[in-house]
Design an enzyme around this catalytic site. Structure first.
Site, mmCIF file in Angstrom:
data_model
loop_
_atom_site.group_PDB
_atom_site.id
_atom_site.type_symbol
_atom_site.label_atom_id
_atom_site.label_comp_id
_atom_site.label_asym_id
_atom_site.label_seq_id
_atom_site.Cartn_x
_atom_site.Cartn_y
_atom_site.Cartn_z
ATOM 1 N N ASP A 1 0.818 -1.212 0.000
ATOM 2 C CA ASP A 1 0.000 0.000 0.000
ATOM 3 C C ASP A 1 0.855 1.266 0.000
ATOM 4 O O ASP A 1 2.021 1.249 0.390
ATOM 5 C CB ASP A 1 -0.887 0.046 1.254
ATOM 6 N N ASP A 2 0.204 2.359 -0.387
ATOM 7 C CA ASP A 2 0.673 3.745 -0.168
ATOM 8 C C ASP A 2 1.723 4.218 -1.158
ATOM 9 O O ASP A 2 2.077 5.397 -1.135
ATOM 10 C CB ASP A 2 1.199 3.958 1.258
ATOM 11 N N HIS B 1 -5.800 2.929 -3.975
ATOM 12 C CA HIS B 1 -5.881 3.166 -2.526
ATOM 13 C C HIS B 1 -6.303 4.613 -2.256
ATOM 14 O O HIS B 1 -5.867 5.206 -1.267
ATOM 15 C CB HIS B 1 -4.495 2.874 -1.932
ATOM 16 N N HIS C 1 -5.537 9.155 0.625
ATOM 17 C CA HIS C 1 -5.628 8.302 1.813
ATOM 18 C C HIS C 1 -6.576 8.842 2.901
ATOM 19 O O HIS C 1 -6.239 8.859 4.083
ATOM 20 C CB HIS C 1 -4.231 8.108 2.416
ATOM 21 N N TYR D 1 -6.928 2.566 5.803
ATOM 22 C CA TYR D 1 -7.102 2.136 7.195
ATOM 23 C C TYR D 1 -8.036 0.922 7.321
ATOM 24 O O TYR D 1 -8.414 0.540 8.431
ATOM 25 C CB TYR D 1 -7.648 3.278 8.074
ATOM 26 N N HIS E 1 3.585 -2.059 3.203
ATOM 27 C CA HIS E 1 3.674 -0.718 2.627
ATOM 28 C C HIS E 1 5.053 -0.548 1.992
ATOM 29 O O HIS E 1 6.067 -0.619 2.706
ATOM 30 C CB HIS E 1 3.454 0.339 3.707
#
Length: 212
Positions: A17-18, A67, A71, A109, A159
């Protein structure tokens, strides 16, 4: 054919992720050396700045998913804000790849509401193994958390914006390969198990169904 690649073997989906970020290419190098495919849940504002990396992820056979743009906690946003987050990120990714895809979504989250799920128009992918890599920032801890919690059909959360995650993930891959695991994308995991991903539904794992 190796034990890790035989049909009917143990499947696991590594997800990151991210990103993309400054360490993503090093991760891609390590995955390529090991013949491993993964799924990247990209944040739109980062994907905008790493167009070459986005294209490399796709070119090397990994799955690109989204994603959101920056965020947010989606359940606190209006319908219009949710759609903007998803549509803007879709447009960035499609622009880099020159094609239009229906990307899977990981809600930031792991947050969602029943209403949010009803309007997103995408399957929502959560996870079954949380490495807590963002908390510990320790490669050995990441490795141990993956290996100790792995199971057939697991979806692993990491991540790629943390350098320690790259090292921990690659160490875990080497160990799990010896245990007979095959590393697949989220789409491939569900396809191999004979399951269809449905818009607005939640997915945490995909355990063996007797189908491959």
């Amino acid at each position: 054919m190796t034990a890790s690649a035989k049909k009917g073997g143990k499947l696991i989906a590594l997800t990151f992720d991210d990103g993309p970020g400054p360490y993503t290419n090093r991760l891609l190098d390590g995955l390529a050396e090991r013949g491993v495919k993964a799924t990247f849940f990209m944040v739109g504002q980062n994907a905008k700045n790493y167009s070459d990396t986005v294209r490399r992820v796709y070119r090397e056979g990994h799955q690109i998913a989204q994603h959101t743009y920056d965020h947010p906690t989606l359940s606190t946003k209006s319908d219009e804000q949710v759609h903007w987050q998803l549509d803007t990120t879709d447009d960035i990714l499609n622009g880099h790849l020159g094609m239009n895809f229906n990307y899977l979504l990981r809600p930031p989250y792991g947050d969602y509401s029943k209403h949010t799920l009803s309007i997103i128009g995408k399957p929502a992918i959560i996870w079954s193994v949380d490495t807590l890599d963002w908390k510990y920032r320790n490669s050995n801890t990441v490795r141990d958390n993956i290996v100790s919690d792995a199971f057939d059909g697991a979806i692993v959360l990491m991540h790629d914006i943390h350098s320690t995650t790259i090292d921990g993930a690659l160490m875990a891959i080497d160990i799990l390969k010896e245990q007979g695991y095959e590393f697949v994308t989220v789409n491939e995991l569900h396809r191999r198990r004979g399951r269809t991903l449905v818009n607005g539904e939640l997915y945490y794992s995909c355990k063996p169904t007797g189908t491959d």
